[in-house]
Design an enzyme around this catalytic site. Sequence first.
Site, PDB file in Angstrom:
ATOM      1  N   CYS A 162       0.919  -1.398   0.198  1.00 37.41           N
ATOM      2  CA  CYS A 162      -0.040  -0.291  -0.105  1.00 37.41           C
ATOM      3  C   CYS A 162       0.852   1.230   0.040  1.00 37.41           C
ATOM      4  O   CYS A 162       2.202   1.154   0.329  1.00 37.41           O
ATOM      5  CB  CYS A 162      -0.840   0.135   1.385  1.00 37.41           C
ATOM      6  N   GLY A 180      -0.651   0.612  -4.843  1.00 38.18           N
ATOM      7  CA  GLY A 180      -1.994   0.012  -4.556  1.00 38.18           C
ATOM      8  C   GLY A 180      -3.225   0.686  -5.444  1.00 38.18           C
ATOM      9  O   GLY A 180      -3.262   1.706  -5.556  1.00 38.18           O
ATOM     10  N   ASN A 196       0.508   0.777   6.005  1.00 37.89           N
ATOM     11  CA  ASN A 196       1.107   0.100   4.778  1.00 37.89           C
ATOM     12  C   ASN A 196       1.679  -1.092   5.611  1.00 37.89           C
ATOM     13  O   ASN A 196       2.719  -0.972   6.500  1.00 37.89           O
ATOM     14  CB  ASN A 196       2.162   0.870   3.938  1.00 37.89           C
ATOM     15  N   GLY A 197       1.498  -2.288   4.926  1.00 35.89           N
ATOM     16  CA  GLY A 197       2.301  -3.462   5.676  1.00 35.89           C
ATOM     17  C   GLY A 197       1.243  -4.587   6.035  1.00 35.89           C
ATOM     18  O   GLY A 197      -0.105  -4.568   5.648  1.00 35.89           O
ATOM     19  N   CYS A 199      12.320  -4.595   3.152  1.00 37.32           N
ATOM     20  CA  CYS A 199      12.046  -5.427   2.122  1.00 37.32           C
ATOM     21  C   CYS A 199      12.589  -5.318   0.949  1.00 37.32           C
ATOM     22  O   CYS A 199      12.966  -4.309   0.342  1.00 37.32           O
ATOM     23  CB  CYS A 199      10.456  -5.388   1.759  1.00 37.32           C
ATOM     24  N   TYR A 242      11.350  -4.616  -7.264  1.00 38.62           N
ATOM     25  CA  TYR A 242      10.216  -4.226  -7.967  1.00 38.62           C
ATOM     26  C   TYR A 242       9.202  -3.412  -7.360  1.00 38.62           C
ATOM     27  O   TYR A 242       8.521  -2.456  -8.564  1.00 38.62           O
ATOM     28  CB  TYR A 242       9.210  -5.621  -8.199  1.00 38.62           C
ATOM     29  N   SER A 298       9.313  -3.315 -16.202  1.00 42.85           N
ATOM     30  CA  SER A 298       9.800  -3.489 -15.069  1.00 42.85           C
ATOM     31  C   SER A 298      11.377  -4.196 -15.375  1.00 42.85           C
ATOM     32  O   SER A 298      12.021  -3.816 -14.666  1.00 42.85           O
ATOM     33  CB  SER A 298       9.222  -4.770 -14.094  1.00 42.85           C
ATOM     34  N   ASP A 306      14.024  -9.482 -17.110  1.00 41.10           N
ATOM     35  CA  ASP A 306      12.990  -9.095 -16.104  1.00 41.10           C
ATOM     36  C   ASP A 306      13.451  -9.160 -14.727  1.00 41.10           C
ATOM     37  O   ASP A 306      14.445  -9.688 -14.346  1.00 41.10           O
ATOM     38  CB  ASP A 306      11.742  -9.995 -16.296  1.00 41.10           C
ATOM     39  N   ASP A 307      12.636  -8.296 -13.765  1.00 42.91           N
ATOM     40  CA  ASP A 307      13.244  -8.040 -12.365  1.00 42.91           C
ATOM     41  C   ASP A 307      12.884  -9.449 -11.642  1.00 42.91           C
ATOM     42  O   ASP A 307      13.621  -9.618 -10.544  1.00 42.91           O
ATOM     43  CB  ASP A 307      13.003  -6.819 -11.917  1.00 42.91           C
ATOM     44  N   CYS A 336       4.967 -14.166   0.821  1.00 36.66           N
ATOM     45  CA  CYS A 336       5.420 -12.761   1.884  1.00 36.66           C
ATOM     46  C   CYS A 336       3.980 -12.700   2.829  1.00 36.66           C
ATOM     47  O   CYS A 336       2.907 -12.820   2.304  1.00 36.66           O
ATOM     48  CB  CYS A 336       5.500 -11.380   0.808  1.00 36.66           C
ATOM     49  N   CYS A 382      15.155  -7.621   4.700  1.00 37.42           N
ATOM     50  CA  CYS A 382      14.265  -9.039   4.683  1.00 37.42           C
ATOM     51  C   CYS A 382      14.443  -9.577   3.077  1.00 37.42           C
ATOM     52  O   CYS A 382      14.222  -8.828   2.243  1.00 37.42           O
ATOM     53  CB  CYS A 382      12.664  -8.736   4.938  1.00 37.42           C
ATOM     54  N   CYS A 425      11.349 -14.159   0.806  1.00 37.42           N
ATOM     55  CA  CYS A 425      10.619 -14.888  -0.440  1.00 37.42           C
ATOM     56  C   CYS A 425      11.598 -15.333  -1.068  1.00 37.42           C
ATOM     57  O   CYS A 425      11.294 -16.198  -2.124  1.00 37.42           O
ATOM     58  CB  CYS A 425       9.878 -13.789  -1.178  1.00 37.42           C
TER      59      CYS A 425
END
Length: 492
Positions: free
Chosen positions: A9, A36, A110-111, A257, A263, A304, A366-367, A403, A454, A457
């Site tokens: 978000c 978002g 956000n989170g 993150c 991304y 991206s 791509d990323d 995630c 972090c 993922c």
Amino acid sequence: MAEDIREACGVIGVYQPGHQVANLAYLGLYALQHRGQESAGIACSDGETFTVVKDMGLVTQVFNEQTLAPLEGHLAIGHVRYSTTGSSHWRNAQPIYRAVGEAGFAIAHNGNLTNTGELSVELGQLPGLLDTDPVHLDSTSDSELIGEMIAKHYKRELRSDGRDLETALIQVLPKLEGAFSLVLADEAHVFGVRDPHGIRPLVLGRVDGGWVLASETSALDIVGAHFIREVEPGELVAIDASGLRSIRYAEPNPKLCVFEFVYIARPDTNLYGKSVHGARQRMGQELARQAPVDADMVMPVPESGGPAAQGFAHESGIPYGDGFVKNRYVGRTFINPDQKQRGAGVRIKLNTIDANIRGKRLVVVDDSIVRGTTTRQIISLLREAGATEVHFRVSSPPYRWPCFYGLDTGKRSDLLAADMEVGEIADYLGVDSLAYLELDRLLAATGASPESFCSACFSGVYPVAVPEFDTKFVLEDGGDTLLLDDNSSTSA
Ligand code: SF4
């Protein structure tokens, strides 16, 4: 990433005495739209009353002259949302407003919290100030839960210095676990908060006698504010007529993150003081060193893969070119609930430039690849356009783990790399070769300390414990367990 993913978000907060700030909050949200696209909202106060306007849709769909007009006042918070916890529904749109007696406050989050079960139990046990005022959660989101926790503590204080919300926050914030970058406001203050790991970004800027809080530095640029600093992990900042106060409510253990670098964040944003665009170019350079290939052209998956493809081309000496045109009027898919429909959208969004592709050996950059459905279709489009070889290069490691900190990647079984080796993924995608950037190279490319991220993922090592109840649905088969970072904080 070729496919659409539900992002986190975006939040904005503005305190600017003597100014009407709704337009500035609107511009800030517009700059954060990529974070978002499900709903947007602004809560604004003139020091006496609060007005909240929020609705489902993009910022430009929710706001126009008419809907901005009632938002009067010198302080505001705003939010763009893609649902993470809680379903996609109007009642989950933010900011959330909580009335507390004659007063009230607004909150935007956000989170994603990881201890909602514990908090719900505690919330049920907390007495209200008035017996006639029972707890009623009218939303399924964890953000609503934070608002209720604060309201419960807020009611108990009622201080004479007007710092009721600040006092309640100091009591509630240490109880929250997981990812939370918050902006809050009452009639006299705007607050910014980051969780002790600082998993989601939040920055502070100054604008013409006032202050701005925003998820990304790019939003500061766009509203004409200049960057002062990041809100620190474990910090609460309070802004009012007397200026800015910083309150440390928890020891910081930064774990931003890393997918923000890969991304999520805009390329014109800085994180940890490093340019996201520059970091993405370095990821492409690293990838060219790690997995070189003989080819005629390096091309990105738009948009991206752009910076990483530039980096790859620069490092390898292979000419950079475009193989796709993206329809600029098709944004990130707004309503696209299942994989079949996602696949159907590819041809509408991307068309091949056949003259650039025919007879060429391509490096396609791509990323990231999360679900892979769209990537497979893109490769088939390139083959149809006459590419003789397709070598796919991804500027991040295989995305293998879900995630739990605010990015909705669905179930683990939806992740392409969850149970497949790189060779199997290459076969599935139909490419001549496939390589993913190694994690240590990715972290080095950010330019920041590798320990300050972090990367769960990619690694499966989670910095904040996630309760088994929350992982059950996402992991499905029950055979997977989550590993914890040595310094991870625990949850129920
Ligand atoms: S698990 Fe991945 S997407 Fe989620 S916060 Fe960690 S690095 Fe970011």
